[in-house]
Write an enzyme that holds these catalytic residues in place. Structure first.
Site, short mmCIF file in Angstrom:
data_model
loop_
_atom_site.label_atom_id
_atom_site.label_comp_id
_atom_site.label_asym_id
_atom_site.label_seq_id
_atom_site.Cartn_x
_atom_site.Cartn_y
_atom_site.Cartn_z
CD GLU A 226 -3.20 5.37 6.83
OE1 GLU A 226 -3.17 5.42 5.59
OE2 GLU A 226 -2.25 4.94 7.52
CB SER B 245 4.85 -1.80 12.08
OG SER B 245 4.43 -0.45 12.25
CE LYS C 34 -0.04 3.41 4.75
NZ LYS C 34 -0.20 3.57 6.17
CG HIS D 270 -6.03 1.66 5.15
ND1 HIS D 270 -5.61 2.59 6.07
CD2 HIS D 270 -4.99 0.83 4.94
CE1 HIS D 270 -4.34 2.33 6.39
NE2 HIS D 270 -3.94 1.26 5.72
CG ASN E 211 -1.74 1.22 1.39
OD1 ASN E 211 -1.83 2.03 0.47
ND2 ASN E 211 -2.35 1.40 2.56
N GLY F 109 2.01 2.14 10.85
CA GLY F 109 2.94 3.26 10.72
C GLY F 109 3.59 3.67 12.03
CD GLU G 148 -3.68 -2.76 7.32
OE1 GLU G 148 -2.57 -3.02 6.84
OE2 GLU G 148 -4.26 -1.69 7.13
C1 PEP Z 1 -0.93 0.04 5.98
O1 PEP Z 1 -0.97 1.19 5.61
O2 PEP Z 1 -1.84 -0.72 5.61
C2 PEP Z 1 0.17 -0.40 6.82
C3 PEP Z 1 0.12 -1.58 7.33
O3 PEP Z 1 1.21 0.49 7.00
P1 PEP Z 1 2.62 0.18 7.75
O4 PEP Z 1 3.13 -1.12 7.19
O5 PEP Z 1 3.48 1.32 7.41
O6 PEP Z 1 2.32 0.06 9.20
#
Ligand code: PEP
Length: 249
Positions: free
Chosen positions: A96, A209, A11, A94, A9, A170, A164
């Site tokens: 976000e 992460s 972003k 997601h 992803n 992040g 997630e």
């Molecule tokens: C994500 O945006 O779905 C995500 C898991 O980000 P990160 O790996 O940076 O935590």
């Protein structure tokens, strides 16, 4: 047997030049048997990525789509526009989007239905906040998100769910393999109960992460079928290492 799946992803990152650089490294290195690889750039880079991946073993996905099929909805992108472009996947719900764009479970459900109608393969994201986990309600939250998104849906054979935890996205914090495995097993139970899907055939990804140094331990868990990767997906070497970890027997 579920095939491993690793999704990047990207972003709201990148320029045409940086996307080209990243892709040239990925296209060369990602012919890894056993793992399906998807990258999800920003809308404006989709056509560029699609063209570069056409002869590569990388599929392309969007990070979101509208719940509507067409019309006077300025700024929106319809699922059919994505499939028309050759895009095969779409990330939905997601955290976000839920956090910054007030996406409710109802909207996620409507997007899922529209995406399936357009022939896209959906990756539905669920996950609890840190406060919810500390209050012991992680499963209640994730169960409710699945209920809200999946109730009444049909044609869910291509569904992928990404667990997630919001506190891990992040932040550099990762769920332990045990925490992630427990939630993935719970998600599989919910899938069967809520949507009547064959949960043993549905892929459930972990996201939050995922890095070079923790991917293998996560992928070693029986109910973790791969990862949705944010930050580490922007570094070709790291993303390829994570793909390789998912391919390991
Ligand atoms: C994500 O945006 O779905 C995500 C898991 O980000 P990160 O790996 O940076 O935590």
């Amino acid at each position: 047997m579920r095939q491993a799946l690793v999704v990047g992803n990207w972003k709201m990152h990148g320029s045409r030049a940086s996307v080209d650089d990243l892709l040239s490294d990925l296209v060369q290195g990602s012919r890894i048997p056993g793992t399906e690889v998807v990258v999800c750039p920003a809308y404006v880079h989709l056509a560029q990525v699609q063209a570069a991946c056409i002869s590569a073993s990388i599929s392309v996905g969007a990070q979101d789509c509208s719940h509507l099929q067409s019309g006077a909805f300025t700024g929106e992108v319809a699922p059919l526009m994505l499939s028309d472009l050759g895009c095969r996947w779409v990330i939905l719900g997601h955290s976000e989007r839920r956090q910054y764009h007030d996406e409710s479970d109802e909207i996620v459900a409507a997007k899922l239905s529209a995406a399936l109608d357009a022939g896209l393969q959906p990756i539905v994201c669920v996950g609890e906040t840190r406060e919810q986990r500390e209050a012991g309600s992680a499963e209640i939250v994730v169960g409710a998100q699945l209920q809200g998104a999946l109730t009444g849906q049909t044609n869910l054979e291509t569904l992928v769910v990404a667990y997630e935890p919001v506190w891990a996205i992040g932040t550099g914090l990762t769920a332990t393999p045990k925490q992630a495995q427990e939630m993935h097993a719970f998600i599989r139970t919910c899938l069967q109960q809520i949507a009547g899907v064959d949960a043993s055939a549905t892929r459930v990804l972990y996201g939050g992460s995922v890095k070079v140094n923790n991917a293998a331990q996560l992928f070693a868990q029986p109910d973790i079928d791969g990862a949705l990767v944010g930050g580490a997906a922007l570094i070709a070497e790291d993303f390829l290492t994570i793909i390789n970890a998912a391919s390991a027997p």
